[in-house]
Design an enzyme around this catalytic site. Structure first.
Site, PDB file in Angstrom:
ATOM      1  N   ASP A 258     -26.014 -42.427  28.219  1.00  0.00           N
ATOM      2  CA  ASP A 258     -25.693 -43.630  27.449  1.00  0.00           C
ATOM      3  C   ASP A 258     -24.861 -43.222  26.081  1.00  0.00           C
ATOM      4  OD1 ASP A 258     -26.224 -46.541  27.073  1.00  0.00           O
ATOM      5  OD2 ASP A 258     -27.351 -45.459  25.100  1.00  0.00           O
ATOM      6  N   GLU A 291     -21.329 -42.359  29.458  1.00  0.00           N
ATOM      7  CA  GLU A 291     -20.905 -43.682  28.817  1.00  0.00           C
ATOM      8  C   GLU A 291     -20.155 -43.487  27.524  1.00  0.00           C
ATOM      9  OE1 GLU A 291     -21.914 -48.160  27.179  1.00  0.00           O
ATOM     10  OE2 GLU A 291     -23.513 -46.511  27.163  1.00  0.00           O
TER      11      GLU A 291
END
Length: 578
Positions: A258, A291
């Protein structure tokens, strides 16, 4: 299967003699004691570099804390399970207790990946997810991706507020429940990915600042506070060992990291990928996905990360589907068809252009299309809307079906969000389980966040934004089939069958042959696959546009399709010239 060797840098490690070794990095204090439930505290030995360690009798299930001051005992930041919530005692866990039913599973090649993102809590925890796996596999999906599961405060959370990243949250199930879910997926031929958060900790239950302030940087700030300081070896090991635990102990097939732009350290990212590649069995297919808001193509080279979530794909298609231009969609509102064409041909839309006053991205056209993970929806793009609306409520169904064709038959690696496949119209809302002042701050902070949007400029309108802490907000987010659920299932099954049989065999050597806009809301794109030339055309406008169709019959047509050199509105068509 190679016997798993548990990382021993942090946390509690069982020994064969009925003892366990406990280890904590606490450079900010002078003394630490181990408190095992029902026994007197045991002073831990100070080691070089700010470490404290002790060996003590401990069986699986033993509850313990670290006493760092006379008035504060804390859970293990590397706890493998909690006796309760984030403030409670940690539990010693035997990582070898579970007996795998599919010990020889080695995964599947990256080209075969079709991701299905889900929230385990909304599906009934790990056991509930396991029960849903047969229908997900029957759809043609090849991998599920769990939103973060590291222990968070309360029983309801997206997972990005976790504070104990080694411990599966008890509200979702036990460590063995999680392993059984992974095992069941492997029995069905499904891979399992996990979203991990290494860029910050949640606001409730993170005690690291009390004894390891050096875990965080004072000179680099993120939306959640000081950035994690991965320059510190203890901090780097904390996260790398966590990744290895999920891959080696729990047998996950892949990780999605993330918001790595908030870590801000490409060298650490490269190191982590290298250590992971070296530490998993060479015969396994293990996939690593980023990401990264920076659109950093350098991290996507061979031997490092397999791919990156491509927000640009979503953003420009959302503009084409809905006409929305607020917030970050404003950066995609001009020339959206041209931007989509660039995305299909080169990966990123932003490759060094100005974005909110800073340069975003680098050239990416040299990369394989399989280095990008596109999506029409995901947890962020739905849940970060004030009312959590899905595209089924925001656009014309015929246009959404056409866009789904592009998502599933283009060579990039597609990601679905739970509920997409049944045309769900139920919202996916932002939910937490905080209390008292923190609950008030989260509720009001979210409503303030949307005050800049015209639809929520009025205080009465903002008051209708669901309270993240209300159980009803969580319950409303369970995906329910839409009225035309079977038609959507059929579409997904047919498209994913085509992808598996006609697209995937040629993906390993896929390369772009260019793309261009053929209308204000229409594009055509081509890729050279190992099995032939793939051409797709998409028209999200209302009027027909001119298109030059290959002489071969289409693989599939969604909508009215091409007639006499014209592609009707709300249509998608794909051809494969062998």
């Amino acid at each position: 299967m190679t016997t798993f060797v548990q990382p021993k840098t942090w946390g509690a490690t069982l020994r064969p003699d009925g003892r366990a070794r406990f280890r904590l990095w606490a450079p900010g204090i002078n003394a630490v004691s181990l408190e095992i439930e029902g026994r007197d505290p045991i002073p831990m030995a100070r080691e070089a570099g700010g470490w404290f360690a002790i060996e003590a009798p401990a069986a699986p299930g033993s509850a313990y804390k670290y006493r760092i001051s006379t008035d504060l005992a804390v859970p293990d930041p590397a706890s493998r399970a909690q006796a309760g919530d984030v403030h409670d005692a940690s539990l010693v866990v035997d990582p070898t207790a579970y007996t795998w039913r599919v010990p020889g599973w080695s995964g599947r090649p990256w080209e075969e990946v079709v991701l299905y993102e889900l929230h385990a809590g909304l599906l009934g925890g790990f056991r509930g997810v396991a029960e849903r796996l047969p229908e997900i596999a029957a759809l043609g999906v090849t991998a599920i991706e769990l939103m973060p599961i590291g222990d968070f405060s309360g029983t309801r959370n997206w997972g990005y507020d976790g504070v104990l990243p080694y411990a599966p949250d008890a509200a979702l199930g036990t460590p063995d429940d999680l392993k059984a879910m992974v095992d069941r997926a492997h029995e069905l031929g499904l891979m399992v990915f996990l979203d991990v958060v290494y860029n910050h900790f949640g606001p409730e239950g993170n005690y690291l600042g009390a004894y390891a302030a050096d875990f965080f940087r004072q000179d680099v700030h993120t939306p959640w506070g000081g950035a994690v300081d991965v320059r510190q070896e203890a901090v780097a090991r904390f996260f790398i060992d966590n990744a290895l635990m999920w891959l080696n102990e729990y047998r996950f097939d892949g990780l999605r990291f993330d918001a790595v732009h908030a870590i801000g350290d490409p060298e650490f990212l490269d190191r982590m990928a290298g250590e992971i590649r070296a530490a998993v069995e060479p015969e396994r297919h293990v996939h690593l996905v980023l990401e990264n808001e920076s659109n950093d193509a350098a991290r996507l080279r061979a031997g490092g990360y397999d791919a990156q979530w491509n927000d640009d794909f979503h953003n420009v298609l959302h503009v084409l589907l809905t006409g929305e231009r607020d917030a970050y969609y404003a950066h995609f509102a001009e020339w959206p068809a041209e931007r989509l064409a660039r995305c299909l041909a080169e990966g990123f839309v932003y490759q060094g252009e100005d974005f909110d006053g800073h340069t975003r991205g680098v050239p990416s056209g040299h990369l394989s299309p399989t280095r990008f993970v596109p999506f029409l929806q995901n947890h962020d793009q739905i849940g970060n809307r004030a009312l959590g609306e899905r595209l089924t409520l925001l656009t014309d169904p015929a246009k959404l079906r056409a866009a789904t064709g592009l998502l599933l038959l283009a060579p990039q690696i597609p990601l679905l969000f739970m509920g997409d496949e049944v045309g769900s119209t139920t919202p996916f809302l932002f939910f937490t389980d905080f209390h008292d002042q923190l609950a008030d701050a989260v509720r009001e902070g979210r409503r303030k966040e949307f005050a800049k949007f015209p639809a929520f400029a009025d205080p009465e309108a903002r008051a209708k934004i669901p309270d993240p802490n209300a159980r009803s907000t969580f319950e409303a987010s369970r995906p329910q089939p839409g009225a035309d659920a079977e038609a959507w299932r059929t579409l997904y099954r047919e498209l994913l069958t085509l992808r598996r049989e006609r697209i995937v065999p040629g993906l390993a050597v896929a390369r772009s042959e260019g793309a261009e806009a053929i209308g204000d809301k229409a594009v055509v794109a081509r890729w050279r696959l190992g099995t032939g030339l793939l051409t797709v055309a998409l028209n999200l406008g209302d009027e027909a546009v001119a298109v030059t169709a290959p002489e071969t019959a289409p693989l599939t047509t969604i909508g009215a399709g091409p007639v006499d050199g014209q592609l009707a509105g709300a249509s998608f068509v794909a051809w494969l010239e062998v």
